[in-house]
Design an enzyme around this catalytic site. Structure first.
Site, PDB file in Angstrom:
ATOM      1  N   CYS A  68       0.977  -1.170   0.140  1.00  0.00           N
ATOM      2  CA  CYS A  68      -0.121  -0.036   0.061  1.00  0.00           C
ATOM      3  C   CYS A  68       0.977   1.118   0.017  1.00  0.00           C
ATOM      4  CB  CYS A  68      -1.062  -0.013   1.136  1.00  0.00           C
ATOM      5  SG  CYS A  68      -1.670  -1.559   1.507  1.00  0.00           S
ATOM      6  N   CYS A  71       2.374   2.595  -3.286  1.00  0.00           N
ATOM      7  CA  CYS A  71       1.665   3.510  -4.140  1.00  0.00           C
ATOM      8  C   CYS A  71       1.406   4.636  -3.459  1.00  0.00           C
ATOM      9  CB  CYS A  71       0.359   2.863  -4.586  1.00  0.00           C
ATOM     10  SG  CYS A  71       0.391   1.924  -6.000  1.00  0.00           S
ATOM     11  N   HIS A  72       0.969   4.651  -2.210  1.00  0.00           N
ATOM     12  CA  HIS A  72       0.310   5.873  -1.589  1.00  0.00           C
ATOM     13  C   HIS A  72       1.138   6.809  -0.541  1.00  0.00           C
ATOM     14  CE1 HIS A  72      -3.827   5.022  -1.992  1.00  0.00           C
ATOM     15  NE2 HIS A  72      -3.650   3.926  -1.916  1.00  0.00           N
ATOM     16  N   CYS A 168     -34.485  -0.237  14.839  1.00  0.00           N
ATOM     17  CA  CYS A 168     -33.175   0.286  15.590  1.00  0.00           C
ATOM     18  C   CYS A 168     -33.690   1.179  16.501  1.00  0.00           C
ATOM     19  CB  CYS A 168     -32.178   0.751  14.663  1.00  0.00           C
ATOM     20  SG  CYS A 168     -31.862  -0.553  13.101  1.00  0.00           S
ATOM     21  N   CYS A 171     -34.837   1.144  20.312  1.00  0.00           N
ATOM     22  CA  CYS A 171     -33.795   1.295  21.322  1.00  0.00           C
ATOM     23  C   CYS A 171     -32.999   2.217  21.423  1.00  0.00           C
ATOM     24  CB  CYS A 171     -32.847  -0.184  21.384  1.00  0.00           C
ATOM     25  SG  CYS A 171     -33.938  -1.616  21.694  1.00  0.00           S
ATOM     26  N   HIS A 172     -32.400   2.744  20.126  1.00  0.00           N
ATOM     27  CA  HIS A 172     -31.266   3.587  20.419  1.00  0.00           C
ATOM     28  C   HIS A 172     -31.703   5.132  20.099  1.00  0.00           C
ATOM     29  CE1 HIS A 172     -28.261   0.798  20.222  1.00  0.00           C
ATOM     30  NE2 HIS A 172     -28.654   0.235  19.242  1.00  0.00           N
ATOM     31  N   CYS A 213     -26.764  -6.705  16.991  1.00  0.00           N
ATOM     32  CA  CYS A 213     -28.147  -6.078  17.370  1.00  0.00           C
ATOM     33  C   CYS A 213     -29.284  -6.861  16.840  1.00  0.00           C
ATOM     34  CB  CYS A 213     -28.104  -4.822  17.212  1.00  0.00           C
ATOM     35  SG  CYS A 213     -27.262  -3.600  18.092  1.00  0.00           S
TER      36      CYS A 213
HETATM   37  C1  HEC Z   1     -33.166  -4.382  21.857  1.00  0.00           C
HETATM   38  C2  HEC Z   1     -32.634  -3.104  21.831  1.00  0.00           C
HETATM   39  C3  HEC Z   1     -31.673  -2.818  20.519  1.00  0.00           C
HETATM   40  C4  HEC Z   1     -32.118  -3.053  19.194  1.00  0.00           C
HETATM   41  C5  HEC Z   1     -33.464  -2.824  18.714  1.00  0.00           C
HETATM   42  C6  HEC Z   1     -30.798  -2.570  18.546  1.00  0.00           C
HETATM   43  N1  HEC Z   1     -29.964  -2.249  19.455  1.00  0.00           N
HETATM   44 FE1  HEC Z   1     -28.092  -1.534  18.779  1.00  0.00          FE
HETATM   45  N2  HEC Z   1     -27.352  -1.847  20.790  1.00  0.00           N
HETATM   46  C7  HEC Z   1     -28.272  -2.406  21.628  1.00  0.00           C
HETATM   47  C8  HEC Z   1     -27.350  -2.468  22.919  1.00  0.00           C
HETATM   48  C9  HEC Z   1     -27.620  -3.135  24.447  1.00  0.00           C
HETATM   49  C10 HEC Z   1     -26.046  -2.097  22.563  1.00  0.00           C
HETATM   50  C11 HEC Z   1     -24.741  -2.037  23.314  1.00  0.00           C
HETATM   51  C12 HEC Z   1     -24.749  -0.990  24.188  1.00  0.00           C
HETATM   52  C13 HEC Z   1     -24.729   0.369  23.546  1.00  0.00           C
HETATM   53  O1  HEC Z   1     -23.540   0.862  22.996  1.00  0.00           O
HETATM   54  O2  HEC Z   1     -25.901   0.835  23.077  1.00  0.00           O
HETATM   55  C14 HEC Z   1     -25.973  -1.690  21.255  1.00  0.00           C
HETATM   56  C15 HEC Z   1     -25.025  -1.046  20.335  1.00  0.00           C
HETATM   57  C16 HEC Z   1     -25.254  -0.563  19.131  1.00  0.00           C
HETATM   58  C17 HEC Z   1     -23.946  -0.161  18.476  1.00  0.00           C
HETATM   59  C18 HEC Z   1     -22.652   0.296  19.029  1.00  0.00           C
HETATM   60  C19 HEC Z   1     -22.611   1.858  19.553  1.00  0.00           C
HETATM   61  C20 HEC Z   1     -21.424   2.289  20.203  1.00  0.00           C
HETATM   62  O3  HEC Z   1     -21.258   3.461  20.537  1.00  0.00           O
HETATM   63  O4  HEC Z   1     -20.420   1.342  20.064  1.00  0.00           O
HETATM   64  C21 HEC Z   1     -24.494   0.272  17.246  1.00  0.00           C
HETATM   65  C22 HEC Z   1     -23.723   1.024  16.346  1.00  0.00           C
HETATM   66  C23 HEC Z   1     -25.741  -0.190  17.129  1.00  0.00           C
HETATM   67  N3  HEC Z   1     -26.179  -0.621  18.313  1.00  0.00           N
HETATM   68  C24 HEC Z   1     -26.786  -0.199  16.008  1.00  0.00           C
HETATM   69  C25 HEC Z   1     -27.974  -0.751  15.865  1.00  0.00           C
HETATM   70  C26 HEC Z   1     -28.817  -0.860  14.733  1.00  0.00           C
HETATM   71  C27 HEC Z   1     -28.083  -0.382  13.209  1.00  0.00           C
HETATM   72  C28 HEC Z   1     -29.871  -1.611  15.060  1.00  0.00           C
HETATM   73  C29 HEC Z   1     -31.002  -1.942  14.005  1.00  0.00           C
HETATM   74  C30 HEC Z   1     -30.421  -2.781  13.064  1.00  0.00           C
HETATM   75  C31 HEC Z   1     -29.812  -1.607  16.502  1.00  0.00           C
HETATM   76  N4  HEC Z   1     -28.652  -1.353  17.051  1.00  0.00           N
HETATM   77  C32 HEC Z   1     -30.843  -2.284  17.044  1.00  0.00           C
HETATM   78  C33 HEC Z   1     -29.590  -2.666  21.736  1.00  0.00           C
HETATM   79  C34 HEC Z   1     -30.180  -2.587  20.547  1.00  0.00           C
HETATM   80  C1  HEC Z   2      -1.076   0.202  -7.549  1.00  0.00           C
HETATM   81  C2  HEC Z   2      -1.073   1.459  -6.608  1.00  0.00           C
HETATM   82  C3  HEC Z   2      -2.098   1.058  -5.431  1.00  0.00           C
HETATM   83  C4  HEC Z   2      -1.790   0.452  -4.512  1.00  0.00           C
HETATM   84  C5  HEC Z   2      -0.628  -0.788  -4.320  1.00  0.00           C
HETATM   85  C6  HEC Z   2      -2.827   0.458  -3.434  1.00  0.00           C
HETATM   86  N1  HEC Z   2      -3.786   1.500  -3.872  1.00  0.00           N
HETATM   87 FE1  HEC Z   2      -4.918   2.378  -2.878  1.00  0.00          FE
HETATM   88  N2  HEC Z   2      -5.325   3.711  -4.038  1.00  0.00           N
HETATM   89  C7  HEC Z   2      -4.840   3.936  -5.275  1.00  0.00           C
HETATM   90  C8  HEC Z   2      -5.251   4.951  -6.259  1.00  0.00           C
HETATM   91  C9  HEC Z   2      -4.884   5.247  -7.646  1.00  0.00           C
HETATM   92  C10 HEC Z   2      -6.606   5.274  -5.471  1.00  0.00           C
HETATM   93  C11 HEC Z   2      -7.423   6.687  -5.872  1.00  0.00           C
HETATM   94  C12 HEC Z   2      -8.348   5.837  -6.998  1.00  0.00           C
HETATM   95  C13 HEC Z   2      -9.241   4.867  -6.256  1.00  0.00           C
HETATM   96  O1  HEC Z   2      -9.939   5.323  -5.299  1.00  0.00           O
HETATM   97  O2  HEC Z   2      -9.518   3.974  -6.903  1.00  0.00           O
HETATM   98  C14 HEC Z   2      -6.471   4.648  -4.304  1.00  0.00           C
HETATM   99  C15 HEC Z   2      -7.378   5.057  -3.346  1.00  0.00           C
HETATM  100  C16 HEC Z   2      -7.418   4.288  -2.141  1.00  0.00           C
HETATM  101  C17 HEC Z   2      -8.281   4.644  -0.819  1.00  0.00           C
HETATM  102  C18 HEC Z   2      -9.527   5.553  -1.047  1.00  0.00           C
HETATM  103  C19 HEC Z   2      -8.952   6.993  -0.596  1.00  0.00           C
HETATM  104  C20 HEC Z   2      -9.980   8.013  -0.645  1.00  0.00           C
HETATM  105  O3  HEC Z   2      -9.684   9.050  -0.551  1.00  0.00           O
HETATM  106  O4  HEC Z   2     -11.309   7.742  -0.874  1.00  0.00           O
HETATM  107  C21 HEC Z   2      -8.121   3.724  -0.056  1.00  0.00           C
HETATM  108  C22 HEC Z   2      -8.692   3.855   1.359  1.00  0.00           C
HETATM  109  C23 HEC Z   2      -6.598   3.003  -0.617  1.00  0.00           C
HETATM  110  N3  HEC Z   2      -6.457   3.280  -1.603  1.00  0.00           N
HETATM  111  C24 HEC Z   2      -6.259   2.083   0.519  1.00  0.00           C
HETATM  112  C25 HEC Z   2      -5.234   1.172  -0.094  1.00  0.00           C
HETATM  113  C26 HEC Z   2      -4.770   0.174   0.810  1.00  0.00           C
HETATM  114  C27 HEC Z   2      -5.275  -0.242   2.310  1.00  0.00           C
HETATM  115  C28 HEC Z   2      -3.742  -0.411   0.157  1.00  0.00           C
HETATM  116  C29 HEC Z   2      -2.835  -1.789   0.324  1.00  0.00           C
HETATM  117  C30 HEC Z   2      -3.585  -2.692   0.758  1.00  0.00           C
HETATM  118  C31 HEC Z   2      -3.894   0.315  -1.220  1.00  0.00           C
HETATM  119  N4  HEC Z   2      -4.708   1.283  -1.140  1.00  0.00           N
HETATM  120  C32 HEC Z   2      -2.876  -0.057  -2.310  1.00  0.00           C
HETATM  121  C33 HEC Z   2      -3.609   2.962  -5.664  1.00  0.00           C
HETATM  122  C34 HEC Z   2      -3.221   2.070  -4.756  1.00  0.00           C
END
Ligand code: HEC
Ligand code: HEC
Length: 252
Positions: A68, A71-72, A168, A171-172, A213
Site C-alpha cells: 500500500c 503507491c500511497h 433500531c 432502542c437507540h 443487534c
Molecule cells: C433491543 C434493543 C436494541 C435494538 C433494537 C438495536 N440495538 Fe443496537 N445496541 C443495543 C445494545 C444493548 C447495545 C450495546 C450498548 C450500546 O452501546 O448501546 C447496542 C449497540 C449498538 C451500537 C454500538 C454503539 C457504540 O457506541 O459502540 C450500534 C452501532 C448499534 N447498536 C446499532 C444498531 C442498529 C443499526 C440497529 C438496528 C438494526 C440496532 N442497533 C438495534 C441494543 C439494541
Molecule cells: C497500484 C497502486 C496502489 C496500491 C498498491 C494501493 N492503492 Fe489504494 N489507491 C490507489 C489509487 C490510484 C487510489 C485513488 C483512486 C481510487 O479510489 O480507486 C487509491 C485509493 C485508495 C483509498 C481511497 C482513498 C479515498 O480518498 O477515498 C484507500 C482507502 C486505499 N486506496 C487504501 C489502500 C490500501 C489499504 C492498500 C494496500 C492494501 C492500497 N490502497 C494499495 C492506488 C493504490
C-alpha cells in the site's frame, strides 16, 4: 433466559419515549473505567490493530510485490480524514463502498489473496486508516447520487424486524440511556469503530455490531459487507455527522 429478556423488552416498550436529541457518542454512556481504557493508547486493548495495520500497509502483497505504501506513501498523510467521509461511491465500480470494501478492492487491484470481511487483516487496515481521522468529525458528503442509498439505509434503520418486532430507533432513540441486561443503551452511533468490545473479548466492525443487534431481537441479519449493511452504515454516519472518530474505540 429467553423469557427474562422478553419481559425486559416489554417493560421497555411501556417506558416513556424521549424526543430525538443531539448526536452523542457511545463513549459518554460508558463507565469511567471503560472510558479510561479507550483514552490511553497503552491500555486500549484495540490499539494493537493500529500497529498491525501499519505493518500490513508496508508489506508487499500480490504478484507485483507492491505494498500500500509503495503507491500511497505515508499513511498519516495519505489517509488523513479519509475514514471521516466514508461510505462513498467508488469511482471504479460505481458501488457504494465502506472502508472495509474499499480495502478489499485495493487488495484485489494488487492481485493479492482476497481478504475476508472481518478478517484480522481487514480489521487492522480499517483501524489504521480510521485512526488517521481520530478526533475528526464524521462528515459524509451526501451528493444527489448518494441520496437513494441514504434513503434505503434509513428504511432499514426504521424497519421493525425479528421475533421481537423492533426497529433500531426503538432502542437507540426511544430508550437511549435506559438499561437493558446490564448494558446502558446508547444512541447506537458508529464513530468509534472498529471497536474492541470487552463482551466479545476481541475487536469488531460496524457490521458485526449491526449483526449482534439484529440477532438480539431474533431477526435474521444481513451479511457483513452486504449492500444493505453499507447503506445502513451510510445512514448512521449521516445521523451521527459531527461526532468525532474515536477509532480504536473500547466498548463494554
Ligand atoms: C433491543 C434493543 C436494541 C435494538 C433494537 C438495536 N440495538 Fe443496537 N445496541 C443495543 C445494545 C444493548 C447495545 C450495546 C450498548 C450500546 O452501546 O448501546 C447496542 C449497540 C449498538 C451500537 C454500538 C454503539 C457504540 O457506541 O459502540 C450500534 C452501532 C448499534 N447498536 C446499532 C444498531 C442498529 C443499526 C440497529 C438496528 C438494526 C440496532 N442497533 C438495534 C441494543 C439494541
Ligand atoms: C497500484 C497502486 C496502489 C496500491 C498498491 C494501493 N492503492 Fe489504494 N489507491 C490507489 C489509487 C490510484 C487510489 C485513488 C483512486 C481510487 O479510489 O480507486 C487509491 C485509493 C485508495 C483509498 C481511497 C482513498 C479515498 O480518498 O477515498 C484507500 C482507502 C486505499 N486506496 C487504501 C489502500 C490500501 C489499504 C492498500 C494496500 C492494501 C492500497 N490502497 C494499495 C492506488 C493504490
Amino acid at each position: 433466559m429467553r423469557r427474562r429478556c422478553l419481559s425486559a423488552l416489554l417493560a421497555l416498550a411501556f417506558c416513556q419515549t424521549v424526543v430525538a436529541e443531539e448526536p452523542r457518542s457511545g463513549y459518554t454512556y460508558m463507565e469511567p473505567a471503560t472510558q479510561a481504557m479507550q483514552d490511553d493508547d497503552f491500555l486500549n486493548p484495540g490499539f494493537f490493530l493500529v500497529d498491525e495495520g501499519l505493518r500490513l500497509w508496508r508489506q508487499p502483497m500480490g504478484p507485483a510485490g507492491q505494498s500500500c505504501a509503495d503507491c500511497h506513501g505515508p499513511v498519516e498523510r495519505e489517509m488523513n480524514g479519509v475514514a471521516a467521509r466514508y461510505p462513498v461511491l467508488d469511482a471504479g465500480t460505481g458501488k457504494l463502498v465502506n472502508l472495509e470494501r474499499k480495502i478489499q478492492l485495493e487488495t484485489a487491484r494488487m492481485g493479492a489473496e482476497p481478504l475476508a470481511y472481518e478478517s484480522p487483516e481487514i480489521l487492522s487496515l480499517t483501524t489504521l486508516i480510521s485512526y488517521q481521522s481520530r478526533n475528526m468529525p464524521m462528515q459524509p458528503e451526501i451528493t444527489p447520487q448518494l441520496q437513494p442509498f441514504l434513503d434505503r439505509g434509513r428504511k432499514i434503520y426504521e424497519q421493525r424486524r425479528g421475533q421481537l418486532n423492533l426497529s433500531c430507533p426503538q432502542c437507540h432513540v426511544d430508550h437511549a440511556g435506559d438499561k437493558l441486561r446490564g448494558d446502558v443503551i446508547s444512541q447506537g452511533q458508529v464513530n468509534a469503530f472498529p471497536i474492541y468490545r470487552l463482551l466479545w473479548g476481541e475487536p469488531g466492525s460496524r457490521h458485526r455490531m449491526f449483526e449482534w443487534c439484529m440477532q438480539s431481537i431474533r431477526a435474521r441479519p444481513f451479511e457483513r459487507g452486504s449492500d444493505e449493511f453499507i447503506e445502513l452504515e451510510l445512514y448512521l454516519v449521516q445521523r451521527g455527522a459531527g461526532l468525532v472518530i474515536e477509532a480504536p474505540g473500547v466498548r463494554r
